[in-house]
Design a protein around this motif. Structure first.
Motif, PDB file in Angstrom:
ATOM      1  N   THR A  53       0.844  -1.191   0.000  1.00  0.00           N
ATOM      2  CA  THR A  53       0.000   0.000   0.000  1.00  0.00           C
ATOM      3  C   THR A  53       0.880   1.241   0.000  1.00  0.00           C
ATOM      4  N   HIS A 241      -4.861   2.953 -11.906  1.00  0.00           N
ATOM      5  CA  HIS A 241      -5.889   3.865 -11.405  1.00  0.00           C
ATOM      6  C   HIS A 241      -7.108   3.672 -12.303  1.00  0.00           C
ATOM      7  N   ASP A 271      -6.255   1.641  -7.493  1.00  0.00           N
ATOM      8  CA  ASP A 271      -7.504   2.076  -6.863  1.00  0.00           C
ATOM      9  C   ASP A 271      -8.587   2.036  -7.933  1.00  0.00           C
ATOM     10  N   ARG A 273     -12.172   3.855  -8.644  1.00  0.00           N
ATOM     11  CA  ARG A 273     -13.075   4.918  -8.198  1.00  0.00           C
ATOM     12  C   ARG A 273     -14.470   4.750  -8.788  1.00  0.00           C
ATOM     13  N   TRP A 309      -3.155   2.108  -3.934  1.00  0.00           N
ATOM     14  CA  TRP A 309      -2.677   3.479  -3.747  1.00  0.00           C
ATOM     15  C   TRP A 309      -3.432   4.126  -2.595  1.00  0.00           C
ATOM     16  N   GLY A 310      -3.035   3.723  -1.382  1.00  0.00           N
ATOM     17  CA  GLY A 310      -3.755   4.098  -0.178  1.00  0.00           C
ATOM     18  C   GLY A 310      -4.796   3.038   0.119  1.00  0.00           C
ATOM     19  N   ASP A 313     -10.154   5.172   2.363  1.00  0.00           N
ATOM     20  CA  ASP A 313     -10.707   6.320   1.631  1.00  0.00           C
ATOM     21  C   ASP A 313     -10.319   7.649   2.265  1.00  0.00           C
ATOM     22  N   SER A 316      -7.016   8.854   0.442  1.00  0.00           N
ATOM     23  CA  SER A 316      -7.002   8.679  -1.007  1.00  0.00           C
ATOM     24  C   SER A 316      -6.929  10.024  -1.718  1.00  0.00           C
ATOM     25  N   THR A 329     -10.791   2.880  -2.459  1.00  0.00           N
ATOM     26  CA  THR A 329      -9.830   1.984  -1.812  1.00  0.00           C
ATOM     27  C   THR A 329     -10.529   0.813  -1.119  1.00  0.00           C
TER      28      THR A 329
END
Length: 454
Positions: A53, A241, A271, A273, A309-310, A313, A316, A329
């Motif tokens: 992470t 992403h 991640d 979204r 990536w993190g 939330d 993020s 996340t």
């Protein structure tokens, strides 16, 4: 960013009773830091994969630090190792946050993935606004790589040496480095990094290269050329992403073709979204997407690392960059695992299923108390999930008896209490909450019960 909720109790309990009730209420509010019986890092190890992470070094305490340590076998500094962070003024270095992350990783038997040495973004003003000859620019880059990689020699498992070198059509991105040094800035950077730490794995990293397309093919051709020329290149980073429902169908094929060149592959910045607010259907779709990406990595032996990536939330970058989108996340802002977490776990061979209420929880507290009675309150809140109806149940352990309730339909049979939503407050949106209250009798003691939300 959303911050963790703090529970405040207003009470007239005796000191002993107040302590008991407050401790129980806080326990109910605590996040599920260890979501599965087997942490992701151990599930990954069983498959020969590193599960990582990105982190913010200053947050590596408390629950954030606990989850990062328990669940992940690799840490990537989100910003702490970028040029603008480590050398904001020429010759003036700030290693504090990067050092903190490296020390944390060492203390918890984790790898560190260095990110990133050569990029067109997040460079210091003195560098981007300077007027440099090619020789000067090359010296600056070589010195930067030698200084940073040299500082962490032996402590960084892999470096994202060059980041985002290509345009979407596969042409080279016009950057300070490409414009000033030509395409060989990439080969030179890799060569200098190898000299600074011969043991670290060296990667080229980019986004929108997850599937087979013009950009990923340009990256493929570059890596093949570098290998043929004898330039040190150990791996390719696919940032990933992604947008909900848009995992490339050719992801595994693309991972495999890079592996066939004789390099490792890492999913470096995963991640996924969605358009906010999230709901059950979106979270289920996100789980399937996370599972698909993880499964594609598991299927290829040389896909060695899967890094999100993190992990929460609340840490993020997505909501600040893509207005109206987020929840990207595996954990919600209160560190509760979302269905996405279980998608990763299942693809790694785990079997733990998420609780049916997802990211919703109920917190019990006592508002006031007198000789024979008290006023109680239950707050139901959701983060990364939502409810269209709810029911809270608990069992009293000291003979407490509810006499009146409001904003809920409550019944009690012996010690067992069931409270269901009223006609007007059954909906709890992602990020929202509802509360109901009641009066009850007590005698002797008034321990707070554990509330189950269904």
């Amino acid at each position: 960013m959303r911050s963790s909720r703090t529970l405040r109790l207003k009470t007239r309990l005796t000191t002993l009773v107040t302590g008991v009730a407050a401790a129980a209420a806080l326990l109910l509010a605590a996040p599920a830091s260890h979501a599965a019986d087997t942490p992701l890092r151990d599930l990954g190890a069983a498959k020969g994969k590193i599960v990582g992470t990105a982190v913010t070094g200053s947050k590596l305490t408390g629950t954030y630090g606990d989850v990062a340590a328990a669940q992940f076998s690799s840490l990537t500094p989100g910003n702490a190792m970028k040029w603008g962070s480590v050398e904001p003024a020429r010759g003036a270095f700030d290693w504090a946050e990067a050092d903190r992350i490296v020390a944390f990783a060492q203390a918890h038997s984790q790898q560190v993935r260095g990110h990133t040495l050569v990029w067109h973004n997040q460079n210091p003003n003195w560098l981007t606004n300077g007027s440099w000859t090619p020789a000067q620019l090359g010296d600056l880059l070589q010195n930067h790589i030698a200084t940073e990689v040299g500082r962490y020699k032996g402590r960084i498992a892999a470096w994202d040496v060059v980041n985002e070198a290509f345009n979407e059509d596969g042409t080279y991105r016009p950057t300070l480095w490409y414009n000033g040094l030509g395409a060989d800035y990439i080969a030179n950077a890799l060569t200098w990094a190898r000299a600074a730490d011969p043991a670290a794995k060296l990667y080229i990293n980019d986004y929108n290269v997850e599937g087979v397309n013009a950009k990923s093919t340009a990256l493929y051709n570059l890596v093949r050329s570098l290998k043929q020329r004898g330039v040190p290149i150990d791996g390719v980073g696919l940032q990933a992403h992604l947008v909900l429902g848009q995992v490339p169908a050719t992801l595994q094929q693309n991972i495999q073709r890079f592996a066939d060149l004789g390099v490792d592959v890492a999913i470096t910045e995963l991640d996924i979204r969605m358009t906010l607010p999230s709901d059950g259907a979106k979270l289920d779709r996100q789980k399937a997407d996370y599972k698909a990406v993880t499964a594609a990595c598991v299927a290829v032996a040389r896909c060695v690392n899967l890094t999100v990536w993190g992990f929460t939330d609340s840490d993020s970058w997505v909501e600040g960059t893509f207005p109206g989108e987020g929840a990207a996340t595996p954990y919600d802002g209160n560190y509760a695992p979302k269905p996405a977490y279980y998608g990763i776990a299942e693809a790694l061979g785990g079997t733990t299923a998420p609780p049916p209420t997802g990211g919703c929880k109920a917190v019990y507290s006592v508002g006031s108390q007198w000789n024979t009675g008290f006023t109680g309150n239950v707050t139901i809140s959701c983060s990364g999930a939502s409810l269209s109806s709810w029911k809270a149940t608990w069992t009293y352990g000291a003979g407490q008896q509810i006499t009146q309730a409001w904003s809920a339909d409550c019944t009690q049979s012996g010690p067992a209490v069931t409270c269901a939503n009223a006609s007007y407050n059954g909906t709890v949106p992602d990020g929202g909450s509802v509360s109901f209250g009641f009066n009850a009798n007590w005698s002797g003691s008034n321990p707070a019960p554990t509330v189950t939300l269904g």
